[in-house]
Design a protein around this motif. Structure first.
Motif, PDB file in Angstrom:
ATOM      1  N   ARG A  31      -1.725   6.252 -11.268  1.00 28.82           N
ATOM      2  CA  ARG A  31      -1.287   4.970 -10.044  1.00 28.82           C
ATOM      3  C   ARG A  31      -1.419   3.749 -10.981  1.00 28.82           C
ATOM      4  O   ARG A  31      -0.550   2.783 -10.711  1.00 28.82           O
ATOM      5  CB  ARG A  31      -2.055   5.017  -8.989  1.00 28.82           C
ATOM      6  CG  ARG A  31      -1.491   5.912  -7.848  1.00 28.82           C
ATOM      7  CD  ARG A  31      -2.377   6.071  -6.710  1.00 28.82           C
ATOM      8  NE  ARG A  31      -3.716   7.059  -7.288  1.00 28.82           N
ATOM      9  CZ  ARG A  31      -4.654   7.207  -6.473  1.00 28.82           C
ATOM     10  NH1 ARG A  31      -4.665   6.460  -5.193  1.00 28.82           N
ATOM     11  NH2 ARG A  31      -5.766   7.563  -6.571  1.00 28.82           N
TER      12      ARG A  31
ATOM     13  N   TYR B  20       1.320   3.026  -3.321  1.00 29.47           N
ATOM     14  CA  TYR B  20       0.196   3.824  -3.635  1.00 29.47           C
ATOM     15  C   TYR B  20       0.105   5.177  -3.174  1.00 29.47           C
ATOM     16  O   TYR B  20      -0.298   6.093  -3.406  1.00 29.47           O
ATOM     17  CB  TYR B  20      -1.252   3.147  -3.528  1.00 29.47           C
ATOM     18  CG  TYR B  20      -1.444   1.965  -4.683  1.00 29.47           C
ATOM     19  CD1 TYR B  20      -1.447   2.422  -5.833  1.00 29.47           C
ATOM     20  CD2 TYR B  20      -1.604   0.848  -3.809  1.00 29.47           C
ATOM     21  CE1 TYR B  20      -1.848   1.290  -6.787  1.00 29.47           C
ATOM     22  CE2 TYR B  20      -1.877  -0.401  -5.000  1.00 29.47           C
ATOM     23  CZ  TYR B  20      -1.920  -0.154  -6.177  1.00 29.47           C
ATOM     24  OH  TYR B  20      -2.194  -1.209  -7.049  1.00 29.47           O
ATOM     25  N   GLU B  21       0.416   5.035  -1.756  1.00 30.13           N
ATOM     26  CA  GLU B  21       0.418   6.100  -0.775  1.00 30.13           C
ATOM     27  C   GLU B  21       1.497   7.195  -1.602  1.00 30.13           C
ATOM     28  O   GLU B  21       1.353   8.555  -1.632  1.00 30.13           O
ATOM     29  CB  GLU B  21       0.766   5.810   0.560  1.00 30.13           C
ATOM     30  CG  GLU B  21      -0.562   5.651   1.319  1.00 30.13           C
ATOM     31  CD  GLU B  21      -0.041   5.252   2.841  1.00 30.13           C
ATOM     32  OE1 GLU B  21       0.840   5.562   3.266  1.00 30.13           O
ATOM     33  OE2 GLU B  21      -1.175   4.337   3.446  1.00 30.13           O
TER      34      GLU B  21
ATOM     35  N   THR C 176       0.044   8.842  -4.493  1.00 31.22           N
ATOM     36  CA  THR C 176      -0.756   9.797  -4.395  1.00 31.22           C
ATOM     37  C   THR C 176      -0.017  11.248  -3.928  1.00 31.22           C
ATOM     38  O   THR C 176      -0.332  12.398  -4.262  1.00 31.22           O
ATOM     39  CB  THR C 176      -1.751   9.309  -3.167  1.00 31.22           C
ATOM     40  OG1 THR C 176      -2.089   8.157  -3.495  1.00 31.22           O
ATOM     41  CG2 THR C 176      -2.909  10.231  -3.205  1.00 31.22           C
TER      42      THR C 176
ATOM     43  N   HIS D 101       0.864  -1.353  -0.051  1.00 29.37           N
ATOM     44  CA  HIS D 101      -0.005   0.068   0.073  1.00 29.37           C
ATOM     45  C   HIS D 101       0.917   1.053  -0.006  1.00 29.37           C
ATOM     46  O   HIS D 101       0.338   2.259  -0.594  1.00 29.37           O
ATOM     47  CB  HIS D 101      -0.926   0.045   1.068  1.00 29.37           C
ATOM     48  CG  HIS D 101      -2.232   0.489   0.878  1.00 29.37           C
ATOM     49  ND1 HIS D 101      -3.197  -0.205   0.144  1.00 29.37           N
ATOM     50  CD2 HIS D 101      -2.876   1.643   1.276  1.00 29.37           C
ATOM     51  CE1 HIS D 101      -4.322   0.326   0.017  1.00 29.37           C
ATOM     52  NE2 HIS D 101      -4.016   1.618   0.649  1.00 29.37           N
ATOM     53  N   ASP D 102       2.108   1.091   0.568  1.00 30.65           N
ATOM     54  CA  ASP D 102       2.903   2.232   0.524  1.00 30.65           C
ATOM     55  C   ASP D 102       3.219   3.013  -0.761  1.00 30.65           C
ATOM     56  O   ASP D 102       3.421   4.008  -0.898  1.00 30.65           O
ATOM     57  CB  ASP D 102       4.295   1.839   1.153  1.00 30.65           C
ATOM     58  CG  ASP D 102       3.887   1.333   2.588  1.00 30.65           C
ATOM     59  OD1 ASP D 102       3.135   1.480   2.959  1.00 30.65           O
ATOM     60  OD2 ASP D 102       5.028   0.689   3.101  1.00 30.65           O
TER      61      ASP D 102
END
Lengths: 302, 440
Positions: free
Chosen positions: A210, A197-198, A201, A194-195
Motif C-alpha cells: 500500500r 487504502y481500503e 486492502t 482513505h478509500d
C-alpha cells in the motif's frame, strides 16, 4: 504635478489597476532596495577583484579561473556535497517516517505535531548553541549519557575530533530540520483518500505494497518539492556549523558558505567571495533543474 | 485613491522632516561624544574600563566619551564593516597582529604625530615594535602585553618532591618533560591514567607554537626582501616534535589537550587531572584567583628555556580609524586612558602585563601573590616574531597553520608531513598577497 500624473495614468490604466499598483508600490520598493539591488550587486562583485580597502575593479572571469584551481575551495565543495546529500536524505527519510506515524490514528497527534515542530521553530544559531552544549566534552549530556551507559570510558571531544566531527554535526543538522519535512509530508499524506487504502486492502495489498503503490505515487510531487527545498537549504547551511565548529577541526567541516564567508569577511576578498556565491547558485540551479525535469517527466509519463 | 496618495506623501514628508530635524545643526557647542569600543571581557576589567571612561567624562564635559561594549568574536566583522561604511568608532581596542593588517590596508590613523614624547618613551620598545611599520607609522597604542605562561599545581609538585623552577633557575624543556613524566599517574591502578603531568590548549595552537618557537630559534616566516616565505626547518620542528612526543610517546600530556583551548583546560588543572598547564595566556591567572577551589595552591613558572628564553609577544592596543573625524581628540583620550595609573588598573584587572615601564616598577606587579613577579619578569625576554607585518599572516594562521597543527596533534600525520604541508600551503596563501603587491 499630482493632477498631471493622475491624468496620464487615466489614459493608460483603469482606476482600479492604478489603485492596485499603488498598493504594491511599497513592497516593490522594499524588495528592490533590500533584495534585488544587493543580489544584483553581489553578482556584479563576483566579476571584480574587490578587496576590502581597495578600489573595485572589474576583472572579468579571473575569479572563476582562480576558483577552478583553488584546492581549498574544492575541498570545501566536496564537504558541502557530502553534507548536503547525507543531511537531505536523512531529513526527508526520517521526516517521512514521522509523517507516516503522525498520520496513523495516534492519540494526541496534534500535541506530537507541535512537539516535533519545536526544533524547527528554533533558529539555527540557537540549535547550534544547544548542540554545542550537548557535545561539550566534560559536562555535555552526550558524554555523560554514554559514560554512564558504559559505551565509552573517557570523555570524547566530539566537535574537535577528526573521526567524530562529521557524524556529530550531521546529527545536529538533521535534528533541527526533520520537522519541516515531516510537516510538509504530513500535509501531503492527509490529502490521500482513505478509500484508496481500503480498496488496496480489499485487493489483498500488504502494508508495504500500500505504501509503495498508493502513498508514494501520490506523495511524489510533495516529496519532489521538499527534497529540492531541503537540498537548497542544506547546501547553503551556515549558522549551525559556524556555531558548532567554525569549520574545524582542520577544515573538516568548512562548508562552501563558510568558505565564502571567510574569504569575504575574514580575509577581505569580497570579489572572490561573491564569485564563490555565484558559482554555488549556478551549481544549485543546474542540479535542481535536472532533478525537477526528471520529476516532471515521470509525472507526464504516468 | 487620492487619499492614499496624500498619505504616502505625508509619510514621506514626515520621514524626511524628522530626519532633517535630527540631523540639523543646532548651533550649540555640544558635540557628539567620542565613541570608544572596548573588548574587555573579564568582569573586573569591564568595570575598570567603565570607571576610567566615567572619570574622563566627569573631568571633560566638553568632550564626552561613550563606552561601547564589543566582543572578541565579532570585533573583526564589526570593524571591517565600520571601516567600509565610514560609521566608525573614534577609538577601538584590539590586538597587534590584526592591527598591522588593518594598517597595511589603510584603515587606521597613523598615530605617530599625536603620541606624546613621554608616552613614547615610557612604553616598552618591544610593545611599540608590535604596532609600528618600517616607515614609522604607528597603528595603535599598545597597553597590555600578551605573554604565555606555565601554570602548575603546587600541591602535586610537593607530593612528588619536585622543586618548581625559579627566575634564577628556569627549567629547560627536558626538565619539564621529566617532571611531566613523574607526575603522570594511574592513581587507582585500573590501567587508565587519571593524572597527567602536562596539558596544553591545542585547539587553535598557531599562537602558542609560533610564539614559543622563537625560544627554539624558529621563526616560520623568512623575510625575502620583497616578500615573505614560510620555511619549516629543524628549529621549528623541535617544538612540534616535543609536543607530539609528550602526547603520544611519553603519554605525559593529557589527550584532552588536542581539542581544547587553554582556558578549556583550566578545570582539569583545578581537579588535579593535570599538574601543569603549558602555554596559557597570563590572563588565565585571573581564573585561578577567582574560581579555584579554596585549598588549591598554584604557581607560575618562568619562561621555559630552549635555546633561549625568548618568546614572541603580541599586544592589546587602542587605535583610531582613519575615517574618524577627530583623531587628535581621540588621542587625547587615549593618553588619559593609558596613563601610568590607568594602564596599571587595566593590567591588574585583566591580569596581563602593562606596557609602560613606569607601571612595571610598581609594587603590585612585583608581588608573588598571583604570580605577578614571575609573569612580569618575562618582559626582559620578549621579542617580536618575524611574521609581524607579513602580508597574509592573518589568513595564513587560520587557513594553514591552525588546521595543519590540529591534524598533527590529533596524530593524523607526523611532524615531517606537517612541515611539508605547511610550506606548500603557505605558498598558495602568501602568493595571493604578493600578486596584490601588499607591503609592510
Amino acid at each position: 504635478m499630482k493632477g498631471m500624473s493622475t491624468k496620464r495614468a487615466h489614459s493608460l490604466y483603469s482606476r482600479k489597476e492604478l489603485g492596485q499598483f499603488q498598493l504594491l508600490l511599497p513592497v516593490v520598493l522594499l524588495i528592490s532596495v533590500f533584495s534585488a539591488y544587493p543580489l544584483l550587486r553581489g553578482i556584479y562583485l563576483g566579476f571584480t577583484d574587490y578587496r576590502l580597502g581597495d578600489p573595485i575593479v572589474f576583472n572579468g572571469i579571473e575569479n572563476y579561473l582562480q576558483l577552478f584551481e583553488d584546492e581549498f575551495f574544492w575541498e570545501s565543495f566536496r564537504i558541502g556535497m557530502l553534507w548536503t546529500f547525507v543531511v537531505t536524505a536523512l531529513q526527508v527519510g526520517l521526516g517521512l517516517g514521522l509523517a507516516l506515524l503522525l498520520n496513523t490514528k495516534v492519540r494526541f497527534a496534534s500535541f506530537y505535531t507541535i512537539l516535533i515542530l519545536l526544533p524547527w521553530a528554533t533558529p539555527p544559531i540557537i540549535r547550534g548553541i544547544l548542540w554545542r552544549q550537548m557535545y561539550e566534552p566534560n559536562s555535555g549530556a552526550v558524554n555523560i549519557m554514554l559514560l554512564n551507559a558504559g559505551f565509552i570510558d573517557a570523555p570524547v571531544n566530539w566537535l574537535s575530533s577528526f573521526e567524530y566531527v562529521i557524524p556529530s554535526v550531521i546529527i545536529a543538522g538533521v535534528w533541527g530540520e526533520i520537522s519541516k519535512a515531516a510537516i510538509f509530508l504530513l500535509a501531503g499524506l492527509q490529502t490521500i483518500s482513505h478509500d484508496l487504502y481500503e480498496a488496496g486492502t480489499i485487493d489483498g495489498a500488504g502494508a508495504w505494497q500500500r505504501f509503495r503503490h498508493i502513498t508514494l505515487p501520490v506523495l511524489k510531487p510533495v516529496l519532489a518539492a521538499i527534497i529540492s527545498l531541503t537540498f537548497m537549504w542544506n547546501f547553503n547551511t551556515f549558522g549551525i556549523i559556524w556555531v558548532l565548529t567554525q569549520g574545524g577541526p582542520g577544515g573538516m567541516t568548512r562548508l562552501p558558505m563558510l568558505a565564502a564567508y571567510e574569504e569575504g569577511f575574514r580575509y577581505g576578498y569580497i570579489g572572490y567571495a561573491a564569485a564563490i556565491g555565484n558559482v554555488m547558485i549556478i551549481i544549485l540551479s543546474v542540479m535542481l533543474f535536472f532533478y525537477i525535469r526528471v520529476q516532471l517527466k515521470e509525472r507526464t509519463e504516468r | 485613491m487620492k487619499r492614499s496618495l496624500t498619505i504616502v506623501i505625508l509619510c514621506a514628508a514626515f520621514g524626511i522632516g524628522g530626519y532633517w530635524w535630527m540631523q540639523r545643526d543646532t548651533g550649540l557647542p555640544v558635540k557628539q561624544p567620542l565613541r570608544f569600543v572596548s573588548l574587555a571581557w573579564q568582569e573586573r576589567s569591564i568595570a575598570a574600563n567603565k570607571e576610567i571612561v566615567a572619570e574622563w567624562n566627569a573631568a571633560h564635559p566638553e568632550m564626552q566619551v561613550e563606552y561601547i561594549q564589543g566582543t572578541w568574536n565579532s570585533a573583526h566583522d564589526y570593524l571591517v564593516t565600520a571601516f567600509e561604511t565610514g560609521d566608525v568608532p573614534d577609538i577601538f581596542h584590539y590586538e597587534s597582529s590584526i592591527i598591522v593588517d588593518y594598517a597595511m590596508r589603510g584603515y587606521l590613523t597613523d598615530l605617530s604625530p599625536y603620541i606624546s614624547p613621554s608616552m613614547k618613551a615610557d612604553i616598552l620598545d618591544v610593545a611599540w615594535a608590535t604596532v609600528t611599520r618600517p616607515n614609522g607609522e604607528i597603528g595603535g597604542v599598545p597597553f597590555l602585553i600578551e605573554s604565555l605562561v606555565v601554570l602548575y599545581n603546587a600541591s602535586l609538585f610537593e607530593q612528588e618532591g619536585i622543586v618548581p623552577p625559579t627566575l634564577e633557575h628556569p627549567w629547560s624543556w627536558d626538565d619539564l618533560r621529566a617532571a611531566a613524566r613523574r607526575l603522570t599517574k594511574d592513581l587507582n591502578n585500573d590501567g587508565v591514567t587519571d593524572q597527567y603531568g602536562a596539558a596544553f590548549g591545542l585547539r587553535s595552537s598557531a599562537n602558542i607554537v609560533m610564539n614559543t618557537s622563537i625560544s627554539f630559534g624558529g621563526s616560520f616566516f623568512v623575510n625575502k626582501g620583497d616578500h615573505f616565505a614560510v620555511e619549516v626547518h629543524d628549529e621549528e620542528k623541535q617544538l612540534l616534535q616535543t609536543i607530539v612526543d609528550m602526547l603520544y610517546t611519553e603519554k605525559s600530556a593529557a589527550p584532552a589537550s588536542i581539542g581544547e583551548s587553554g582556558a578549556g583546560m583550566i578545570p582539569a588543572l583545578f581537579s588535579g587531572r593535570c599538574a601543569m598547564l603549558i602555554g596559557i595566556g597570563a590572563w588565565g591567572r585571573q581564573q585561578l584567583m577567582e574560581n579555584a577551589p579554596k585549598d588549591f595552591r598554584w604557581g607560575v613558572m618562568p619562561a621555559l628555556k630552549a635555546k633561549t628564553q625568548m618568546y614572541g609577544a603580541s599586544t592589546q592596543t587602542l587605535s583610531v580609524p582613519k575615517r574618524s573625524p577627530r583623531p587628535k581628540e581621540a588621542m587625547q583620550f587615549i593618553e588619559f586612558m593609558l596613563n601610568t595609573q590607568n594602564m596599571a588598573r587595566l593590567a591588574l584587572n585583566d591580569w596581563m602585563i602593562p606596557a609602560r615601564r613606569s607601571c612595571l616598577t610598581m609594587p603590585e606587579f612585583r608581588d608573588s601573590i598571583g604570580g605577578w613577579d614571575i609573569t612580569t619578569a618575562a618582559v626582559a625576554t620578549l621579542g617580536v616574531g618575524s611574521w609581524l607585518g607579513a602580508p597574509g599572516y592573518v589568513e595564513w594562521k587560520s587557513r594553514v597553520a591552525n588546521p595543519v597543527l590540529q591534524e598533527l596533534f590529533a596524530g593524523r600525520m607526523n611532524v615531517e608531513a606537517a612541515a611539508q604541508r605547511i610550506e606548500r600551503e603557505s605558498n598558495i596563501v602568501l602568493s595571493r598577497y604578493r600578486k596584490r603587491g601588499d607591503v609592510w
